[in-house]
Motif scaffolding. Structure first.
Motif, PDB file in Angstrom:
ATOM      1  N   GLY A   1     -21.467 -39.810  84.274  1.00 48.13           N
ATOM      2  CA  GLY A   1     -21.460 -40.798  85.352  1.00 48.13           C
ATOM      3  C   GLY A   1     -21.999 -40.232  86.657  1.00 48.13           C
ATOM      4  N   LYS A   2     -21.916 -41.067  87.703  1.00 46.51           N
ATOM      5  CA  LYS A   2     -22.400 -40.650  89.008  1.00 46.51           C
ATOM      6  C   LYS A   2     -21.647 -39.425  89.485  1.00 46.51           C
ATOM      7  CE  LYS A   2     -24.875 -44.343  91.015  1.00 46.51           C
ATOM      8  NZ  LYS A   2     -25.588 -44.365  89.765  1.00 46.51           N
ATOM      9  N   GLY A   3     -22.394 -38.445  89.930  1.00 49.10           N
ATOM     10  CA  GLY A   3     -21.757 -37.252  90.459  1.00 49.10           C
ATOM     11  C   GLY A   3     -21.326 -36.271  89.380  1.00 49.10           C
ATOM     12  N   SER A   4     -21.747 -36.526  88.135  1.00 50.66           N
ATOM     13  CA  SER A   4     -21.320 -35.632  87.061  1.00 50.66           C
ATOM     14  C   SER A   4     -22.321 -34.495  86.887  1.00 50.66           C
ATOM     15  CB  SER A   4     -21.249 -36.425  85.762  1.00 50.66           C
ATOM     16  OG  SER A   4     -22.563 -36.816  85.416  1.00 50.66           O
TER      17      SER A   4
ATOM     18  N   ASP B   1     -13.771 -36.276  87.224  1.00 51.33           N
ATOM     19  CA  ASP B   1     -13.668 -34.817  87.248  1.00 51.33           C
ATOM     20  C   ASP B   1     -15.038 -34.259  87.357  1.00 51.33           C
ATOM     21  OD1 ASP B   1     -10.962 -34.528  86.655  1.00 51.33           O
ATOM     22  OD2 ASP B   1     -11.422 -35.040  84.578  1.00 51.33           O
ATOM     23  N   ASN B   2     -15.152 -33.088  87.931  1.00 54.65           N
ATOM     24  CA  ASN B   2     -16.491 -32.545  87.868  1.00 54.65           C
ATOM     25  C   ASN B   2     -16.577 -31.239  87.158  1.00 54.65           C
ATOM     26  OD1 ASN B   2     -18.533 -34.290  88.690  1.00 54.65           O
ATOM     27  ND2 ASN B   2     -17.486 -34.427  90.630  1.00 54.65           N
TER      28      ASN B   2
ATOM     29  N   ARG C   1     -15.867 -28.227  87.370  1.00 57.13           N
ATOM     30  CA  ARG C   1     -16.544 -27.030  87.897  1.00 57.13           C
ATOM     31  C   ARG C   1     -15.734 -25.781  87.624  1.00 57.13           C
ATOM     32  NH1 ARG C   1     -20.302 -29.722  90.277  1.00 57.13           N
ATOM     33  NH2 ARG C   1     -19.719 -31.563  91.409  1.00 57.13           N
TER      34      ARG C   1
ATOM     35  N   GLY D   1     -18.507 -46.301  86.627  1.00 56.46           N
ATOM     36  CA  GLY D   1     -19.506 -45.345  86.158  1.00 56.46           C
ATOM     37  C   GLY D   1     -19.554 -44.083  86.989  1.00 56.46           C
ATOM     38  N   ILE D   2     -18.447 -43.730  87.644  1.00 51.28           N
ATOM     39  CA  ILE D   2     -18.420 -42.553  88.515  1.00 51.28           C
ATOM     40  C   ILE D   2     -17.563 -41.484  87.860  1.00 51.28           C
ATOM     41  CG2 ILE D   2     -17.729 -41.708  90.780  1.00 51.28           C
ATOM     42  CD1 ILE D   2     -18.136 -44.546  91.805  1.00 51.28           C
ATOM     43  N   ALA D   3     -18.102 -40.262  87.808  1.00 45.85           N
ATOM     44  CA  ALA D   3     -17.360 -39.170  87.186  1.00 45.85           C
ATOM     45  C   ALA D   3     -16.173 -38.809  88.056  1.00 45.85           C
ATOM     46  CB  ALA D   3     -18.275 -37.968  87.000  1.00 45.85           C
TER      47      ALA D   3
END
Lengths: 329, 367
Positions: free
Chosen positions: B54-57, A326-327, A329, A322-324
């Protein structure tokens, strides 16, 4: 024994000596390969060890014209057939020596003849080199040739640097002589000292490199055990795991076992994901996958930065957690 | 949002249209069947969802403002409870109708509404999601039978990795089963999150409101000022305790002020600050850890500097023996240069650490 007798006997017995020499070489190669557990024999022995027979003229010369009072020249000259094992490091010399001395096929003794020659020609023989005589313990039949008990073969074991030095000092540049000028003695001693120092440094490098690998080796072992415990399947080991672990070396946590065990207990769906993906993706069959899940959870930025292979292989791990990845930006 | 262990169970899609020229509603074209997707396609869809929520998005946790009948959260309840595919589809059609309603201006483009239900988290919680994806055109490569490359132009691609073209709202039910749908407790325990690039960009984009407010019935959480202050205080403490040179700390403090005061973005985020101002990935991870340990969310948070105006106005550097330097935070960098230097060797032979301060102005007043 006259010269011609000597030559005749030598011609008759050469096949025996040749057979014995080849036997010693091939037996040693086998022992070394078993010791190394893989095919690195070719790179372990820097120069292919071939048994060399002494040439008749050289034999005659040594027997009668070198001023040595051999009582029984033919038998006393023990290097009628010889083989040389040249390795990289001092520690490798010791390995070969152990294998040689402990082999049941022959009796191995230090070569007294060589020791004597050494003391008489200090310039030529200032290096440390192991010279053994291995004599057949019992009669053997080697490829149809009968080899008598006691047939000797000389075995030299040296490092590559020692070999270079020896080749140089035995070349035409030097005359074997005990009338060495002080400068010559000093020059020879200096070069040998340098060689020995270099060999010692190589030993040090080798030991330190192995030391460096210890944390990674421990991590590998630990991960393998955890994989079997937690996933319940036999893991596979591929070279890519070593590459991955090496790149991620700086991120390894202090308590790897506890970290991974806790993670898998808290989010046990990970075990199912690993099992189901293992069928199609080799990465999931390797123990290092456990470390990757831990890193994605606790050090996501570091894993992303240090990952040496295709990023698409670790994306699914982030998605599972559940961790992104890519971000955007 | 908690989106680990995401499993998608049912998917439906409908097409919604831009308002007609006279601003009347064009009815959506409803899909009639649950869409079967291959394992690869499902994995790709999960990847898209987790990447933006998700987390950190760049997503945001939102408050559920609308929860009556036919609200998005209520529809989510229906989708989750749907015993059959048919019930699921019918509930999803209501969502499409609602979206069409909320797209009240001609400026809002049409697109595809993907409605899905599934589970997330561990232990699992039920969830539903609404994805509005704009339709775009693009080229697709195809291999002909003889191995040569052909190129096809497709006018109806959607949900490509170009994430600026989609918006997602997610509702996650409380952990108890079955999820409580009846008042007065509904929607207690439900969590909602939105991903929409338009919502938090620097330029004011009122177009975004239709999606989170009118369609999804969500509102910004009221604690923006509190969270912004928390972000400020926690980050300041983190920087102060870092084992780096004082000059570096000074730079980071300046960076924090810039980020909060000067930045055009309307939202702040732990990961964004880390990416902008920490070069080292180990430091980024440490910062994330620190914030999580102090219960600060990793998602985007609306920026509201109401409670930190004073702290942002001045920066202060203090030394032992009551020596202090204060300067306005936004001009600190231009007016002051701080350098750590070696001091004069003392009687005991030790070389002390001193600080050189240069003020790029003449003294105005001394007393």
């Amino acid at each position: 024994m006259s010269e011609s007798d000597l030559i005749r006997r030598w011609n008759e017995e050469q096949p025996q000596y040749r057979a014995w020499g080849s036997f010693v070489v091939s037996t040693m190669q086998g022992l070394i390969a078993r010791h190394l557990q893989d095919d690195a024999v070719e790179s372990f022995l820097r120069i292919p060890p071939k048994a060399r027979l002494k040439e008749s003229p050289s034999l005659v010369d040594k027997a009668f014209y070198r001023g040595k009072a051999y009582r029984n020249p033919y038998d006393d000259i023990t290097d009628k057939v010889g083989a040389r094992f040249v390795v990289l490091l001092n520690e490798d010399v010791r390995v070969v020596e152990e294998l040689l001395v402990n082999c049941a096929e022959w009796d191995a003794r230090k070569d007294k003849d060589y020791e004597e020659e050494r003391s008489r020609s200090p310039l030529l023989f200032t290096y440390q080199s192991l010279h053994y005589i291995v004599a057949a313990r019992h009669e053997v039949d080697i490829d149809g040739t009968r080899v008598e008990t006691g047939t000797p073969c000389e075995v030299q074991i040296r490092t590559l640097l020692q070999h270079a030095h020896s080749e140089l000092s035995h070349s035409r540049l030097y005359k074997p002589s005990s009338n060495a000028t002080p400068e010559m003695v000093r020059a020879s001693a200096k070069s040998m000292a340098l060689i020995e120092a270099a060999d010692d440094y190589f030993d040090l490098i080798s030991a330190k490199a192995r030391q460096n690998e210890i944390p990674l080796d421990e991590a590998k072992r630990l991960l393998a055990t955890l994989y079997i415990d937690q996933i319940g399947e036999e893991p596979q080991f591929q070279k890519s795991s070593s590459i991955i672990l090496d790149s991620l070396r700086s991120t390894l946590p202090e308590d790897l076992r506890e970290g991974i065990t806790l993670l898998l207990a808290a989010e046990s769906y990970i075990v199912d994901k690993i099992k189901s993906r293992a069928a199609e993706a080799a990465l999931y069959k390797q123990p290092v996958i456990l470390l990757l899940y831990w890193l994605a959870k606790h050090k996501p930025a570091s894993l992303k930065q240090l990952w040496p292979l295709d990023p698409n292989s670790i994306r699914p791990i982030y998605v599972d957690l559940g961790i992104a990845y890519d971000n955007d930006r | 949002m908690i989106l680990n262990n995401l499993t998608i169970r049912r998917i439906a899609a409908h097409e919604v249209f831009r308002r007609a020229e006279d601003r009347t509603l064009v009815p959506p074209r409803h899909g009639q069947e649950v869409i079967p997707l291959s394992a690869d396609a499902l994995a790709e869809l999960s990847d898209r969802i987790v990447s933006v929520l998700g987390k950190g998005s760049r997503s945001m946790e939102m408050k559920i403002a609308e929860h009556r009948d036919r609200s998005a959260v209520s529809i989510s309840g229906e989708l989750i409870r749907a015993g059959s595919d048919w019930e699921f589809i019918e509930a999803s059609k209501v969502a499409a109708d609602r979206l069409a309603d909320s797209q009240a201006s001609r400026g809002i483009p049409g697109g595809i509404l993907v409605v899905l239900s599934g589970t997330a988290g561990y232990p699992e919680r039920q969830m539903a999601a609404f994805i509005k994806a704009e339709v775009q055109s693009g080229f697709v490569k195809k291999l002909r039978g003889d191995g040569t490359l052909a190129v096809e132009f497709l006018t109806e691609l959607f949900l490509t990795p170009e994430s600026k073209l989609y918006k997602i709202g997610v509702f996650v039910a409380p952990a108890t089963t079955p999820p409580l749908l009846t008042p007065p407790t509904f929607p207690d325990g439900w969590e909602a999150g939105v991903y929409d690039v338009a919502m938090t960009a620097g330029n004011r984009a009122t177009a975004a409101q239709y999606f989170y407010e009118r369609f999804l019935g969500l509102a910004f959480p009221k604690n923006a000022a509190l969270l912004t202050k928390q972000f400020h205080d926690l980050t300041r403490a983190f920087i102060a305790d870092l084992g780096v040179a004082e000059e570096k700390k000074s730079d980071l403090h300046n960076a924090l002020v810039t980020y909060l005061k000067v930045g055009v973005n309307r939202a702040i985020q732990v990961g964004e600050f880390a990416d902008l101002y920490f070069d080292d990935s180990e430091l980024k991870d440490r910062f994330s850890h620190y914030m999580v340990e102090h219960d600060f969310p990793l998602e985007q948070v609306v920026k509201d500097t109401a409670d930190i105006q004073k702290s942002l106005r001045f920066r202060k550097v203090t030394f032992p023996h009551d020596v202090k330097l204060t300067a306005p935070a936004d001009s600190f960098n231009e007016l002051i240069r701080i350098e750590t230097i070696d001091g004069e060797r003392g009687a005991d032979g030790q070389v002390p650490v001193w600080t050189k301060i240069i003020v790029k102005e003449k003294i105005q007043h001394q007393s």
